[in-house]
Design an enzyme around this catalytic site. Structure first.
Site, mmCIF file in Angstrom:
data_model
loop_
_atom_site.group_PDB
_atom_site.id
_atom_site.type_symbol
_atom_site.label_atom_id
_atom_site.label_comp_id
_atom_site.label_asym_id
_atom_site.label_seq_id
_atom_site.Cartn_x
_atom_site.Cartn_y
_atom_site.Cartn_z
ATOM 1 N N HIS A 1 6.226 5.684 12.690
ATOM 2 C CA HIS A 1 6.657 6.494 11.629
ATOM 3 C C HIS A 1 5.340 6.988 10.841
ATOM 4 C CE1 HIS A 1 5.474 3.582 8.352
ATOM 5 N NE2 HIS A 1 5.724 2.834 9.279
ATOM 6 N N ASP B 1 0.733 -1.191 0.075
ATOM 7 C CA ASP B 1 -0.010 0.060 0.210
ATOM 8 C C ASP B 1 0.749 1.512 0.134
ATOM 9 O OD1 ASP B 1 1.168 0.009 2.675
ATOM 10 O OD2 ASP B 1 -0.804 -0.577 3.325
ATOM 11 N N GLU C 1 -0.097 -9.200 -1.259
ATOM 12 C CA GLU C 1 -0.627 -8.544 -0.034
ATOM 13 C C GLU C 1 -1.760 -7.754 -0.260
ATOM 14 O OE1 GLU C 1 1.983 -7.374 3.495
ATOM 15 O OE2 GLU C 1 0.974 -5.445 3.536
ATOM 16 N N ARG D 1 2.457 8.531 8.713
ATOM 17 C CA ARG D 1 2.286 9.867 8.282
ATOM 18 C C ARG D 1 1.304 10.715 8.933
ATOM 19 N NH1 ARG D 1 4.214 12.350 3.057
ATOM 20 N NH2 ARG D 1 5.307 10.403 2.862
ATOM 21 N N HIS E 1 13.112 5.766 12.657
ATOM 22 C CA HIS E 1 13.047 5.914 11.173
ATOM 23 C C HIS E 1 13.618 7.144 10.817
ATOM 24 C CE1 HIS E 1 10.585 6.824 7.454
ATOM 25 N NE2 HIS E 1 10.216 5.769 7.392
ATOM 26 N N GLU F 1 -2.416 4.963 2.802
ATOM 27 C CA GLU F 1 -2.221 3.555 2.415
ATOM 28 C C GLU F 1 -3.484 2.927 2.336
ATOM 29 O OE1 GLU F 1 -0.758 5.140 4.972
ATOM 30 O OE2 GLU F 1 1.496 4.668 4.492
HETATM 31 C C1 UD1 Z 1 6.708 5.142 3.788
HETATM 32 C C2 UD1 Z 1 5.192 4.491 3.158
HETATM 33 C C3 UD1 Z 1 4.703 4.174 4.244
HETATM 34 C C4 UD1 Z 1 5.542 2.913 4.894
HETATM 35 C C5 UD1 Z 1 6.766 3.394 5.366
HETATM 36 C C6 UD1 Z 1 7.685 2.271 5.673
HETATM 37 C C7 UD1 Z 1 4.116 6.043 1.654
HETATM 38 C C8 UD1 Z 1 3.272 7.257 1.402
HETATM 39 N N1 UD1 Z 1 4.572 5.792 2.675
HETATM 40 O O1 UD1 Z 1 6.498 6.078 4.512
HETATM 41 O O2 UD1 Z 1 3.475 3.132 3.576
HETATM 42 O O3 UD1 Z 1 4.775 2.376 5.834
HETATM 43 O O4 UD1 Z 1 7.288 4.042 4.138
HETATM 44 O O5 UD1 Z 1 8.699 2.755 6.487
HETATM 45 O O6 UD1 Z 1 4.204 5.348 0.532
HETATM 46 N N2 UD1 Z 1 14.022 8.765 4.506
HETATM 47 C C9 UD1 Z 1 15.363 8.725 4.390
HETATM 48 N N3 UD1 Z 1 16.147 7.651 4.214
HETATM 49 C C10 UD1 Z 1 15.420 6.350 3.692
HETATM 50 C C11 UD1 Z 1 13.915 6.583 4.062
HETATM 51 C C12 UD1 Z 1 13.389 7.798 4.389
HETATM 52 O O7 UD1 Z 1 16.190 9.818 4.495
HETATM 53 O O8 UD1 Z 1 15.911 5.601 3.570
HETATM 54 C C13 UD1 Z 1 13.532 10.149 4.829
HETATM 55 C C14 UD1 Z 1 13.438 11.152 3.764
HETATM 56 O O9 UD1 Z 1 13.900 12.492 4.148
HETATM 57 C C15 UD1 Z 1 12.150 11.048 3.156
HETATM 58 C C16 UD1 Z 1 11.089 10.657 4.519
HETATM 59 O O10 UD1 Z 1 12.054 9.897 5.302
HETATM 60 O O11 UD1 Z 1 11.757 12.271 2.533
HETATM 61 C C17 UD1 Z 1 9.801 10.055 4.442
HETATM 62 O O12 UD1 Z 1 9.924 8.920 3.517
HETATM 63 P P1 UD1 Z 1 8.554 8.576 2.740
HETATM 64 O O13 UD1 Z 1 8.886 7.242 1.932
HETATM 65 O O14 UD1 Z 1 8.119 9.644 2.079
HETATM 66 O O15 UD1 Z 1 7.568 8.105 3.997
HETATM 67 P P2 UD1 Z 1 7.568 7.062 5.187
HETATM 68 O O16 UD1 Z 1 6.913 7.708 6.298
HETATM 69 O O17 UD1 Z 1 8.862 6.476 5.063
HETATM 70 N N1 UDP Z 2 12.135 -3.140 10.287
HETATM 71 C C1 UDP Z 2 13.729 -3.327 10.243
HETATM 72 N N2 UDP Z 2 14.354 -2.334 10.892
HETATM 73 C C2 UDP Z 2 14.010 -1.569 11.871
HETATM 74 C C3 UDP Z 2 12.644 -1.419 11.962
HETATM 75 C C4 UDP Z 2 11.841 -2.177 11.380
HETATM 76 O O1 UDP Z 2 14.216 -4.262 9.641
HETATM 77 O O2 UDP Z 2 14.942 -0.861 12.416
HETATM 78 C C5 UDP Z 2 11.482 -4.152 9.726
HETATM 79 C C6 UDP Z 2 10.296 -4.777 10.292
HETATM 80 O O3 UDP Z 2 10.874 -6.214 10.831
HETATM 81 C C7 UDP Z 2 9.229 -5.073 9.240
HETATM 82 C C8 UDP Z 2 9.422 -3.779 8.523
HETATM 83 O O4 UDP Z 2 10.720 -3.329 8.697
HETATM 84 O O5 UDP Z 2 9.641 -6.039 8.451
HETATM 85 C C9 UDP Z 2 8.266 -2.805 8.790
HETATM 86 O O6 UDP Z 2 8.547 -1.461 8.146
HETATM 87 P P1 UDP Z 2 7.720 -0.283 8.674
HETATM 88 O O7 UDP Z 2 7.533 -0.370 9.946
HETATM 89 O O8 UDP Z 2 8.939 0.859 8.339
HETATM 90 O O9 UDP Z 2 6.914 0.020 7.647
HETATM 91 P P2 UDP Z 2 5.143 -0.840 7.596
HETATM 92 O O10 UDP Z 2 5.203 -2.018 7.626
HETATM 93 O O11 UDP Z 2 4.402 0.180 8.560
HETATM 94 O O12 UDP Z 2 4.818 -0.337 6.187
#
Ligand code: UD1
Ligand code: UDP
Length: 363
Positions: free
Chosen positions: A206, A97, A119, A208, A239, A133
């Protein structure tokens, strides 16, 4: 031979798609496999690719600091348009999602390339929770030709919405495939040694819709409980979203029994979960992993699309309200009967062979 392309961009998609990519690649006589990453996450994606040894064929490299939903959608749609126009796979597999998955599915739909949704069928039916999502997953299912539902309850959602039964395959969740290989009895880590004299609480947050005041409220509730409970230690792999990090450091950063650390690789994180007393999280994936590990989870959200974990007794919704999070967290620490009833291991998401079931269905 069928050409299957997989696309993913974030940490959780990667954890659940890498086992499938490896399964498809191991069946080279049946499938030509192409792995595309959008790079919606950069460092957190790389961590997972390294653990699984998956080398993407294409990387759209879209991540920007504090990116918006527009940024992710625009860059993914245009990048996928160019790639898919050249590759023309028989099926594009997307996962879950995220906005990567939604935008990639949209590009495939516009190019009339069949989409397979891994999924599929998870729902809260509250379009604002989780946001965005719930919209993404409904939109992806509406353009998908094949729905790989993890459970019967997800299948029933799809049937109720009018999806044809012969397009739905109940496969289990590939999250459990990953767990089968990561958790080890002899695992050790300095942070686990630090926590060895206490009950270990793992925390992640984390979402949004929780960013801002909601997240601060949750962290304040956690801090109150930690102050009152000298026998617990909290480890929180934060995160990389800067908005999450600043709230975490402001509120939780100074307490000696709370350790804020960098995101852990999946192998490390799964072993931390396996060692934990309980888990506080707003994560989707962790709600799936915890039942297999028999670890009670307080879900820091108002809704969940994972009713299987509630039925299994592992998950308890704690909401995002300070009083409620405080009360539920305290109760789970003090009420031994509640704790025991929530810590029974179960397998609502399958026994770790979902990737094989998906590949069989594709074949
Ligand atoms: C995204 C997904 C969410 C998922 C989550 C898992 C969307 C809208 N959101 O949210 O569904 O649950 O990932 O973690 O698709 N950033 C870094 N390095 C990284 C990752 C993130 O610097 O490796 C920072 C960046 O500033 C980025 C911000 O985190 O702009 C947000 O990342 P983003 O993918 O937009 O949203 P998530 O909250 O991670
Ligand atoms: N996870 C990881 N390292 C971390 C935190 C989470 O590998 O420090 C793994 C966790 O085991 C799970 C996935 O990341 O498999 C979940 O990711 P996240 O919570 O970012 O996203 P969501 O599942 O909510 O989309």
């Amino acid at each position: 031979m069928k050409h299957i392309a997989l696309v993913f961009g974030t940490r959780p998609e990667a954890i659940k798609m890498c086992p499938l990519a490896l399964e498809l690649e191991s069946r080279a006589h049946e499938f030509r496999t192409t792995v595309i990453v959008t790079g919606q996450h950069r460092q957190m994606l790389r961590q997972v690719l390294d653990v699984f040894g998956v080398a993407p064929d294409f990387d759209l490299d879209i991540m920007r600091e504090q990116q918006t939903l527009f940024d992710i959608t625009e860059r993914t749609v245009s990048g996928m348009r160019a790639l898919l126009s050249q590759l023309r796979p028989d099926v594009l597999l997307v996962h879950g999602d995220t906005t990567t998955a939604f935008a990639a599915a949209l590009a495939a739909f516009y190019l009339e390339i069949p989409v397979g949704h891994v999924e599929a069928g998870l729902r809260t039916y509250n379009i604002k929770s989780p946001y965005p999502e719930e919209f993404n997953r409904q939109a992806i299912d509406s353009v998908s030709s094949y729905h790989f539902a993890p459970t019967d309850s997800a299948r029933n959602n799809l049937l109720r919405e009018g999806k044809r039964a012969d397009t739905i395959f109940v496969t289990g969740n590939t999250a459990i495939d990953a767990l089968r290989t990561t958790v080890r009895a002899d695992y050790s880590h300095p942070d686990l040694d630090w926590a060895a004299d206490s009950r270990l609480v793992m925390l992640t947050a984390h979402r949004r819709e929780n960013l801002g005041e909601s997240m601060r409220v949750i962290f304040r509730a956690v801090l109150r409980v930690v102050r009152e409970s000298p026998d617990i230690k909290v480890i929180y792999p934060v995160h990389l979203n800067p908005a999450v990090g600043s709230a975490a450091r402001d509120i939780l950063g100074a307490h000696p029994r709370i350790r804020l650390i960098e995101p852990l690789g999946a192998l490390d994180f799964h072993n931390f979960l396996a060692r934990a007393h309980l888990i506080l999280t707003d994560s989707g994936g962790i709600q799936e992993e915890a039942p297999s590990l028999g670890k009670p989870v307080l879900v820091l959200r108002d809704t969940t699309e994972r009713p299987e974990g509630i039925s299994a007794g592992t998950l308890l919704l704690a909401g995002t309200d300070e009083a409620c999070v405080y009360e539920r967290f305290t109760r789970l620490l003090c009420d031994d009967a509640l704790y025991a009833s929530m810590s029974r291991a179960s397998n609502p998401y399958g026994d770790g062979f979902a990737s094989r079931a998906i590949a069989d269905a594709l074949a």
